[in-house]
Design a protein around this motif. Structure first.
Motif, PDB file in Angstrom:
ATOM      1  N   MET A   1      -4.663  -8.265   7.930  1.00  0.00           N
ATOM      2  CA  MET A   1      -4.887  -7.803   6.556  1.00  0.00           C
ATOM      3  C   MET A   1      -3.751  -8.188   5.611  1.00  0.00           C
ATOM      4  O   MET A   1      -3.843  -7.956   4.419  1.00  0.00           O
ATOM      5  CB  MET A   1      -5.001  -6.277   6.534  1.00  0.00           C
ATOM      6  N   ASN A   2      -2.674  -8.690   6.185  1.00  0.00           N
ATOM      7  CA  ASN A   2      -1.549  -9.138   5.355  1.00  0.00           C
ATOM      8  C   ASN A   2      -0.886  -7.966   4.620  1.00  0.00           C
ATOM      9  O   ASN A   2      -0.528  -8.074   3.455  1.00  0.00           O
ATOM     10  CB  ASN A   2      -2.036 -10.212   4.365  1.00  0.00           C
ATOM     11  N   VAL A   3      -0.731  -6.843   5.359  1.00  0.00           N
ATOM     12  CA  VAL A   3      -0.121  -5.654   4.760  1.00  0.00           C
ATOM     13  C   VAL A   3       1.403  -5.769   4.869  1.00  0.00           C
ATOM     14  O   VAL A   3       1.949  -5.792   5.965  1.00  0.00           O
ATOM     15  CB  VAL A   3      -0.612  -4.364   5.447  1.00  0.00           C
ATOM     16  N   GLU A   4       2.055  -5.813   3.722  1.00  0.00           N
ATOM     17  CA  GLU A   4       3.516  -5.953   3.706  1.00  0.00           C
ATOM     18  C   GLU A   4       4.182  -4.621   3.996  1.00  0.00           C
ATOM     19  O   GLU A   4       5.159  -4.532   4.737  1.00  0.00           O
ATOM     20  CB  GLU A   4       3.944  -6.456   2.329  1.00  0.00           C
ATOM     21  N   ILE A   5       3.650  -3.561   3.395  1.00  0.00           N
ATOM     22  CA  ILE A   5       4.180  -2.225   3.628  1.00  0.00           C
ATOM     23  C   ILE A   5       3.045  -1.235   3.445  1.00  0.00           C
ATOM     24  O   ILE A   5       2.207  -1.393   2.557  1.00  0.00           O
ATOM     25  CB  ILE A   5       5.362  -1.904   2.673  1.00  0.00           C
ATOM     26  N   LEU A   6       3.016  -0.239   4.326  1.00  0.00           N
ATOM     27  CA  LEU A   6       1.973   0.778   4.270  1.00  0.00           C
ATOM     28  C   LEU A   6       2.640   2.147   4.281  1.00  0.00           C
ATOM     29  O   LEU A   6       3.397   2.468   5.202  1.00  0.00           O
ATOM     30  CB  LEU A   6       1.045   0.647   5.485  1.00  0.00           C
ATOM     31  N   ALA A   7       2.363   2.948   3.235  1.00  0.00           N
ATOM     32  CA  ALA A   7       2.884   4.318   3.202  1.00  0.00           C
ATOM     33  C   ALA A   7       1.784   5.272   3.647  1.00  0.00           C
ATOM     34  O   ALA A   7       0.666   5.217   3.129  1.00  0.00           O
ATOM     35  CB  ALA A   7       3.356   4.665   1.795  1.00  0.00           C
ATOM     36  N   THR A   8       2.102   6.100   4.607  1.00  0.00           N
ATOM     37  CA  THR A   8       1.191   7.169   5.001  1.00  0.00           C
ATOM     38  C   THR A   8       1.565   8.424   4.205  1.00  0.00           C
ATOM     39  O   THR A   8       2.570   8.442   3.500  1.00  0.00           O
ATOM     40  CB  THR A   8       1.310   7.468   6.501  1.00  0.00           C
ATOM     41  N   THR A   9       0.732   9.450   4.315  1.00  0.00           N
ATOM     42  CA  THR A   9       1.061  10.727   3.688  1.00  0.00           C
ATOM     43  C   THR A   9       1.231  11.744   4.797  1.00  0.00           C
ATOM     44  O   THR A   9       0.361  11.877   5.664  1.00  0.00           O
ATOM     45  CB  THR A   9      -0.068  11.167   2.732  1.00  0.00           C
ATOM     46  N   ASP A  10       2.345  12.457   4.780  1.00  0.00           N
ATOM     47  CA  ASP A  10       2.701  13.285   5.925  1.00  0.00           C
ATOM     48  C   ASP A  10       3.099  14.682   5.500  1.00  0.00           C
ATOM     49  O   ASP A  10       3.817  14.860   4.510  1.00  0.00           O
ATOM     50  CB  ASP A  10       3.862  12.634   6.690  1.00  0.00           C
ATOM     51  N   SER A  11       2.678  15.642   6.267  1.00  0.00           N
ATOM     52  CA  SER A  11       3.101  17.014   6.034  1.00  0.00           C
ATOM     53  C   SER A  11       4.622  17.081   6.004  1.00  0.00           C
ATOM     54  O   SER A  11       5.297  16.399   6.783  1.00  0.00           O
ATOM     55  CB  SER A  11       2.575  17.912   7.159  1.00  0.00           C
TER      56      SER A  11
ATOM     57  N   SER B   1       0.850  -1.191   0.000  1.00  0.00           N
ATOM     58  CA  SER B   1       0.000   0.000   0.000  1.00  0.00           C
ATOM     59  C   SER B   1       0.882   1.235   0.000  1.00  0.00           C
ATOM     60  O   SER B   1       1.235   1.773   1.035  1.00  0.00           O
ATOM     61  CB  SER B   1      -0.906  -0.026   1.239  1.00  0.00           C
ATOM     62  N   MET B   2       1.266   1.684  -1.204  1.00  0.00           N
ATOM     63  CA  MET B   2       2.302   2.710  -1.313  1.00  0.00           C
ATOM     64  C   MET B   2       1.769   4.137  -1.329  1.00  0.00           C
ATOM     65  O   MET B   2       2.542   5.091  -1.406  1.00  0.00           O
ATOM     66  CB  MET B   2       3.122   2.463  -2.588  1.00  0.00           C
ATOM     67  N   HIS B   3       0.435   4.290  -1.281  1.00  0.00           N
ATOM     68  CA  HIS B   3      -0.107   5.644  -1.305  1.00  0.00           C
ATOM     69  C   HIS B   3      -1.438   5.628  -0.578  1.00  0.00           C
ATOM     70  O   HIS B   3      -2.412   5.082  -1.063  1.00  0.00           O
ATOM     71  CB  HIS B   3      -0.302   6.106  -2.764  1.00  0.00           C
ATOM     72  N   GLY B   4      -1.462   6.212   0.625  1.00  0.00           N
ATOM     73  CA  GLY B   4      -2.709   6.235   1.389  1.00  0.00           C
ATOM     74  C   GLY B   4      -2.703   7.357   2.396  1.00  0.00           C
ATOM     75  O   GLY B   4      -1.724   8.114   2.511  1.00  0.00           O
ATOM     76  N   HIS B   5      -3.790   7.463   3.129  1.00  0.00           N
ATOM     77  CA  HIS B   5      -3.941   8.598   4.037  1.00  0.00           C
ATOM     78  C   HIS B   5      -4.358   8.182   5.430  1.00  0.00           C
ATOM     79  O   HIS B   5      -4.978   8.953   6.152  1.00  0.00           O
ATOM     80  CB  HIS B   5      -4.943   9.589   3.424  1.00  0.00           C
ATOM     81  N   VAL B   6      -3.997   6.963   5.827  1.00  0.00           N
ATOM     82  CA  VAL B   6      -4.261   6.561   7.201  1.00  0.00           C
ATOM     83  C   VAL B   6      -3.300   7.342   8.110  1.00  0.00           C
ATOM     84  O   VAL B   6      -2.131   7.518   7.783  1.00  0.00           O
ATOM     85  CB  VAL B   6      -4.061   5.041   7.366  1.00  0.00           C
TER      86      VAL B   6
ATOM     87  N   GLY C   1       5.928   9.714  15.156  1.00  0.00           N
ATOM     88  CA  GLY C   1       5.074   8.528  15.098  1.00  0.00           C
ATOM     89  C   GLY C   1       5.745   7.413  14.319  1.00  0.00           C
ATOM     90  O   GLY C   1       5.727   6.242  14.726  1.00  0.00           O
ATOM     91  N   HIS C   2       6.333   7.787  13.193  1.00  0.00           N
ATOM     92  CA  HIS C   2       7.025   6.773  12.396  1.00  0.00           C
ATOM     93  C   HIS C   2       8.240   6.210  13.135  1.00  0.00           C
ATOM     94  O   HIS C   2       8.525   5.008  13.033  1.00  0.00           O
ATOM     95  CB  HIS C   2       7.436   7.350  11.037  1.00  0.00           C
TER      96      HIS C   2
ATOM     97  N   ILE D   1       5.802   0.546   8.032  1.00  0.00           N
ATOM     98  CA  ILE D   1       4.922   1.706   7.855  1.00  0.00           C
ATOM     99  C   ILE D   1       5.828   2.900   7.613  1.00  0.00           C
ATOM    100  O   ILE D   1       6.625   3.259   8.482  1.00  0.00           O
ATOM    101  CB  ILE D   1       4.040   1.936   9.101  1.00  0.00           C
ATOM    102  N   VAL D   2       5.728   3.470   6.424  1.00  0.00           N
ATOM    103  CA  VAL D   2       6.699   4.494   6.025  1.00  0.00           C
ATOM    104  C   VAL D   2       5.975   5.797   5.678  1.00  0.00           C
ATOM    105  O   VAL D   2       4.815   5.782   5.257  1.00  0.00           O
ATOM    106  CB  VAL D   2       7.535   4.028   4.816  1.00  0.00           C
ATOM    107  N   PRO D   3       6.634   6.922   5.852  1.00  0.00           N
ATOM    108  CA  PRO D   3       5.999   8.201   5.546  1.00  0.00           C
ATOM    109  C   PRO D   3       6.154   8.559   4.053  1.00  0.00           C
ATOM    110  O   PRO D   3       6.961   7.968   3.347  1.00  0.00           O
ATOM    111  CB  PRO D   3       6.778   9.190   6.404  1.00  0.00           C
TER     112      PRO D   3
END
Lengths: 478, 478, 478
Positions: free
Chosen positions: C166-176, C37-42, C183-184, C196-198
């Motif tokens: 959910m079997n999430v291998e990598i999750l990218a958040t979107t950060d100011s 999940s390389m582009h999200g807003h969680v 947090g990261h 979990i990467v910014p």
């Protein structure tokens, strides 16, 4: 490699069994019809010389900008695919000298073409024209290279032999307005008139301000024997050249402008711009204004001499200046922009749109204009026909979408048949065959959904595959 | 001609058998529902007079611009199809006087309509409304002419009898803002209130600067009894006319502008333009600016009086000046242009978009705005509903594409039901029926793909075929 | 509610049986692959805190702008759905305090979501993630509320537990760009690096002239330790922040501009605008010009540091000023406008387009650019990849249309894998799963139509579901 490579005889037909049955019947009804290729870019010299094709890379890879750009998009350089740098280009790599290495790069990357028409055409060419034994892969690259090389040496694979085998009824090339047409003259003597015909393309002459323009205008004077020292002479020379093309069998002109603007200028303004251009002093905006003006002039000349006018606007050529500087034009870096027809064509249509002596065929790489602009224009003006899906849109999904977007408003009979528009001679049958399959599928759906009886679908199929191209490209005042 | 001409009962349903079974069930669930026709162009006088229809050409060919333009696009002249030249038009041919000759031209060219909705509607009309024995052809043209002529003389084929037979629950006409509405008054006495209702169309009045405008403004004063000598009076007169339309049963207004611009002007500027226009002195750009301003005023009045505002921008009318000069408007030479809603509607939506007293239904002939602009607007603003695919887009492929493009963002419940938008009275059932078939097919696919259970699909079908049109065109503040 | 709620295992696969069989095989081949999940807003804070989710309304209704806007479009106010007014907002209603009432409003209006991806995702979430016993309805609203509330209290439904499930291998958040990334840092200590990467999002900083800009520039100085008192310092501070993001695991930047313009300014002009902005004195047009200039700068920095540049232009944010004033941004009132890439990206592509050190992923909410601009660009420039269908286009019909429009020109291998782009954490598996089903259906059709052999379809499926996202978001110069 002892087994034969067989393509699916039902490829590109709809998957649903009852529709597929209908589509198969409709397709077979037209599959063997001769090919009418009214718009393409095969070099007439290929046939005049009628020499064996070179190696596999030279035939299939290096000159095919669809194929080269896909490999470039994944990190190869043009030079690695055998594309030579332009003379004097700074910083350009030398072209790969080993055609086998080029061929291998292609075979190793066969997966990149999944789902593209390039792959579809190549499979048809390799399996059906050149009768290779297997699809390309990293493992069989060298063996395929040898197999294909051997085939290319055979007498029956020379260009004119292939032309026969491909069942090409008529082939139109695209030729500079400056061409002396000697290649066509030689071929007419050999094949008879009207088999391979030229198309008049004056783009370079009607776009003032580029570096080569003064020399081209001088050459125009020379080849036409008309003094091009002023605007009136320029027009007269173009008229003379159109006559020469007609004498050589030409049916049409071809115009690739960035915009579809056809606004005419006052004569004094056209004269002034032409004069400025001769002096190498083109004002901002004058190139575009003069190009639009000249489209109007070309339309007028078409009403006089009966050449069908083909217009295909909307491609920004040579998007990457580096690629252009290093390798020249037609290297896969032409990118479409939004186009507008409704307002831009109005000057020409107000003047000639209802004339029985004018015919104009419109092409686009912007699919949004099919339903909004092109089908309504073609469905009203007797002079307008809709060209086939072209360039980026010449593919299974897009050809289907063209029918789904244009036919309901324009009908089938304001379209002008398939054009292959290709530089890749050996791909011509594949392209026509694919178009016939997609049209058969579309017609089959109309039949399956109770929207057209089968006898009318069969009749329409023959029109789409053969008749419409012949009538659309016949002089309208005949 | 002893056999009956039977249409395929499954026509326009999906071909795949399991989806077709579902679609058939869904379609039949709504097939017999009454027709709600909230936007059309049938002349109210047709019903007020209730005389027999004229000959077949006068009924079906000459007034149908879809049909005429297709024949014109293939080389016929309007005059050959019975279209009379405008009074005093120079150089126009006299109209063909023999309706049988017009009918024959149509029958001989039946193939031109393959794949078009015109053909689909005509088959429905000819086979199901007029019960002809066979589809048109060159061979049977005269026999069909006689057969249809006889039918048209029957009492049970007069307009009001057909209206009953067609199961029309409510029919909205489109009426000039200047209409005295006497036809509607007479019909209301005969049929009861609310069966045939007018729609308020002020386009000609809000576009200053055309030749007839001063006379129309004077007529506005007369019919409304309000002095239109200044801008304030103009607005008051329009308000008065809207009230008169509401009293005559109107549910909606209708606005056909070239652009969707709704930018209001300062009052002083509006006053100035209006004054200039009265003096016949309209400045460049003022026509467009005033038209945009008046859309804003119309939106404001809708919030006051509850008339639903219909906006359908984006058609360049009378593209060919020659056709317009010779035959007038609505002759098939209107051509769409690109439209923009997101920015253009913002002034109205900023002011009234969240109001419970405002409803606006948006139509387009530019399919690119469905997913990009219209569905996002309708899926957010409570005042906005998406109109049905309209004009060039009112066809099987396009109605399907509308659902595929708009529903996922707007949902079904921000759409406003089907509108037939036709001048061709006898085509109304065909158009509604086709729409129901396409919607049934779309819903069937959702069911077949596990995206919607059957009971919800059936309920949605009734909404699309009947309920949504009634609720969308009800005053929003009721 | 004793029966289990079971979703159709074949949902969103093609209905035609033979194609469905192929699609099922292809889908199952990739269904269990981990989610990239390389582009999200969680919000990263959700995982850092790892507290139980709140009530059902707080989890699923109030923060989901897709869902809220649909209810608002049918007459509800944001406040009725639990959305709190902004502090000090005048005239705004207080938010509904009873989450059960909010939940009930949603359940009663379940039919509004028919045919929308919101419904599709929610069914997946409710049935498969939260294992509810039945779909929402007016009748079962309270019972479902209780059922879901109980589930949300369970340890194994806390965010990090769900992330595992959910079997999430990598999750990218979107950060100011101003985030201290604490947090990261905390998560990296807990979960290991790279899970979990910014993502670096500088939009607010590169758009001068808005109210908060001076404070943000001051904050940029503080968090970076670089003086932002002049333009050079501003660039240096951004470079410093990008380094900090890379150290925290970032793979990419994210740029949401109204236009895709990338025209650079002369340094002196950029300096002048920056100075003016610091003085609160921004000239008309300067905001747009500086934003375009900064896209060019960001591209240049990407070639230096390897961050992949994501660009998603074309959404007019906060279309309704009233909604923005009362409830703030991201409330469902962002509306797309037409976009242009061919000309707008040219400055960046002329400079960096052929560089091995640059990668740019392009997103659109204007589907017309897929075939016209994005696929031709991605099919030529090695630096360009096509992003997944996004926002309004992240739905079954649209994801299919994306493949039908883009693949033939760009190939599969110039696309960059699915992105869920969501704020709704629990919807991530539903979105990826739906994407896999649509891709499986598209590949199945290629197989069924003889356009791709099954073994290559299976391999492509794994690429689309998993591999391409990993490689597209890897630094291009590695």
């Amino acid at each position: 490699m002892t087994e034969l490579w067989q393509l699916d005889p039902d490829r590109a037909l709809p998957a649903e069994p009852s529709t597929r049955d209908l589509a198969r019947t409709i397709y077979r009804h037209a599959a063997a019809l001769p090919l009418v290729s009214m718009h393409g870019h095969v070099d007439v010299g290929l046939f005049a010389a009628n020499q064996p094709f070179g190696d596999p890379a030279e035939l299939l890879i290096t000159p095919d900008h669809y194929l080269v750009r896909m490999l470039v998009s994944q990190g190869y350089r043009h030079s690695q695919l055998g594309v030579p740098p332009r003379e004097g280009a700074q910083g350009a790599d030398a072209a790969e000298q080993d055609p086998r290495a080029v061929w291998r790069r292609f075979c190793e990357n066969w997966h990149l073409f999944r789902g593209t028409p390039t792959r579809y055409w190549l499979e048809h060419e390799l399996a059906e024209i050149f009768e290779l034994s297997a699809p390309p892969s990293a493992a069989n690259a060298d063996a395929l290279y040898d197999e294909l090389s051997a085939t290319l040496q055979r007498e029956d694979f020379r260009p004119l032999a292939l032309l026969e085998r491909m069942n090409v009824e008529i082939l139109a090339t695209t030729d500079s307005a400056l061409s002396d047409l000697s290649g066509h003259a030689a071929l007419a003597r050999k094949l008879g008139a009207g088999r391979i015909v030229p198309t008049f393309r004056p783009d370079s002459l009607v776009h003032v301000g580029h570096q080569a323009w003064p020399a081209e205008v001088a050459q125009l004077a020379e080849v036409s024997g008309v003094d091009t020292g002023d605007y009136a002479g320029f027009l007269a020379a173009l008229r003379s050249r159109r006559r020469a093309f007609i004498e050589a069998g030409a049916r049409a002109t071809d115009h690739g402008h960035l915009s579809a603007d056809t606004t005419p200028l006052p004569v004094a303004t056209a004269e002034r711009i032409y004069r400025d251009a001769l002096h190498g002093d083109v004002q901002p905006g004058d190139t575009e204004a003069f190009a639009a003006h000249m489209l109007f002039q070309m339309a007028e000349m078409s009403t006089e001499d009966g050449l069908v006018m083909q217009l295909h606007p909307g491609v920004l050529r040579n998007h990457s200046s580096d690629i252009y500087r290093q390798y020249g034009p037609d290297q896969g870096f032409d990118v479409p922009v939004r186009v507008e027809f409704t307002r831009n064509l109005r000057p020409v249509l107000e003047k000639f749109g209802l004339s029985r002596h004018f015919r104009c065929i419109l092409f686009t790489t912007d699919e949004t204009v099919y339903s909004r602009e092109l089908a309504p224009l073609a469905g009203a003006y007797p002079s307008i026909r809709l060209g086939a899906p072209w360039w980026f849109l010449d593919s299974p999904e897009q050809m289907l979408r063209f029918r789904q977007s244009a036919v309901e408003t324009a009908g089938f009979y304001n379209t002008s048949g398939f054009v292959d528009d290709t530089r890749a001679f050996a791909s011509i049958p594949a392209r026509h065959d694919l178009s016939r399959r997609i049209d058969a599928g579309y017609l089959a759906r109309l039949v399956a959904e109770g929207r057209l009886p089968m006898d009318e679908a069969l009749d329409t199929m023959v029109d789409l595959a053969h008749r419409l191209a012949l009538t659309a490209y016949a002089a309208p005042n005949n």
